[in-house]
Motif scaffolding. Structure first.
Motif, mmCIF file in Angstrom:
data_model
loop_
_atom_site.group_PDB
_atom_site.id
_atom_site.type_symbol
_atom_site.label_atom_id
_atom_site.label_comp_id
_atom_site.label_asym_id
_atom_site.label_seq_id
_atom_site.Cartn_x
_atom_site.Cartn_y
_atom_site.Cartn_z
ATOM 1 N N SER A 6 0.830 -1.212 0.000
ATOM 2 C CA SER A 6 0.000 0.000 0.000
ATOM 3 C C SER A 6 0.858 1.254 0.000
ATOM 4 O O SER A 6 0.541 2.239 -0.670
ATOM 5 N N LEU A 7 1.946 1.216 0.752
ATOM 6 C CA LEU A 7 2.859 2.359 0.805
ATOM 7 C C LEU A 7 3.474 2.611 -0.566
ATOM 8 O O LEU A 7 3.492 3.748 -1.057
ATOM 9 N N SER A 14 1.113 9.037 -6.129
ATOM 10 C CA SER A 14 1.384 10.441 -5.816
ATOM 11 C C SER A 14 2.376 11.038 -6.813
ATOM 12 O O SER A 14 2.174 12.153 -7.310
ATOM 13 N N LEU A 15 3.449 10.301 -7.096
ATOM 14 C CA LEU A 15 4.436 10.789 -8.064
ATOM 15 C C LEU A 15 3.835 10.886 -9.458
ATOM 16 O O LEU A 15 4.088 11.866 -10.175
ATOM 17 N N TYR A 21 6.557 16.333 -3.075
ATOM 18 C CA TYR A 21 6.854 16.331 -1.652
ATOM 19 C C TYR A 21 5.868 15.412 -0.933
ATOM 20 O O TYR A 21 4.666 15.691 -0.891
ATOM 21 N N LEU A 22 6.397 14.313 -0.404
ATOM 22 C CA LEU A 22 5.567 13.294 0.225
ATOM 23 C C LEU A 22 5.974 13.109 1.676
ATOM 24 O O LEU A 22 7.163 13.033 1.989
ATOM 25 N N GLU A 106 1.847 15.914 -0.134
ATOM 26 C CA GLU A 106 0.990 14.742 -0.045
ATOM 27 C C GLU A 106 1.358 14.011 1.231
ATOM 28 O O GLU A 106 2.526 13.754 1.489
ATOM 29 N N ARG A 107 0.368 13.665 2.006
ATOM 30 C CA ARG A 107 0.617 13.025 3.299
ATOM 31 C C ARG A 107 -0.161 11.730 3.387
ATOM 32 O O ARG A 107 -1.365 11.707 3.179
ATOM 33 N N ILE A 108 0.556 10.669 3.670
ATOM 34 C CA ILE A 108 -0.142 9.435 3.953
ATOM 35 C C ILE A 108 -0.545 9.537 5.415
ATOM 36 O O ILE A 108 0.287 9.818 6.282
#
Length: 125
Positions: A6-7, A14-15, A21-22, A106-108
């Motif tokens: 999942s990560l 996202s990329l 920026y993650l 972007e934030r998980i």
């Protein structure tokens, strides 16, 4: 809890969507094994190769000890919080391109905190 697949999927998506920026928020992560560490190395390398920046945020407890013991804390950009990473990412972009407009990170999200916690009962001998 998030797993390594999942990560990796989140980072790739996202990329692919143009995020540079993650942030991975480890605020509620109480345990990380070698697979979790390996997943962080893989996504870190993927983000760096794409010209982005990955922030490992709010590392505490056993996960923090694992990063220290393996010297991986030196590999990653580690921040006290997602907010601290946003400040560093904005400064990084400003230095690279001169662009001072607000930055999107972007934030998980962290896993939800435990609803209740009962410490293990000690064994009596």
């Amino acid at each position: 809890a998030i797993d390594s697949v999942s990560l990796a999927t989140w980072v790739s998506e996202s990329l692919d969507n143009g995020s540079k920026y993650l942030a991975i928020d480890l605020q509620y992560v109480s345990f990380m094994d070698s697979r979790g560490l390996g997943a962080l190395v893989l996504v870190h390398n993927r983000v760096e190769k794409a010209g982005g920046m990955l922030g490992i945020c709010a590392v505490t407890g056993q996960a923090g000890m694992l990063l220290e013991l393996t010297s991986m804390r030196n590999l990653f950009h580690v921040y006290e919080s997602v907010s601290a990473f946003k400040v560093a990412a904005h400064q990084h972009r400003t230095e690279e391109s001169g662009n001072q407009s607000p930055i999107d990170v972007e934030r998980i999200p962290p896993p939800a905190p435990p609803k209740s916690f009962s410490p293990p009962t000690p064994l009596s001998m």
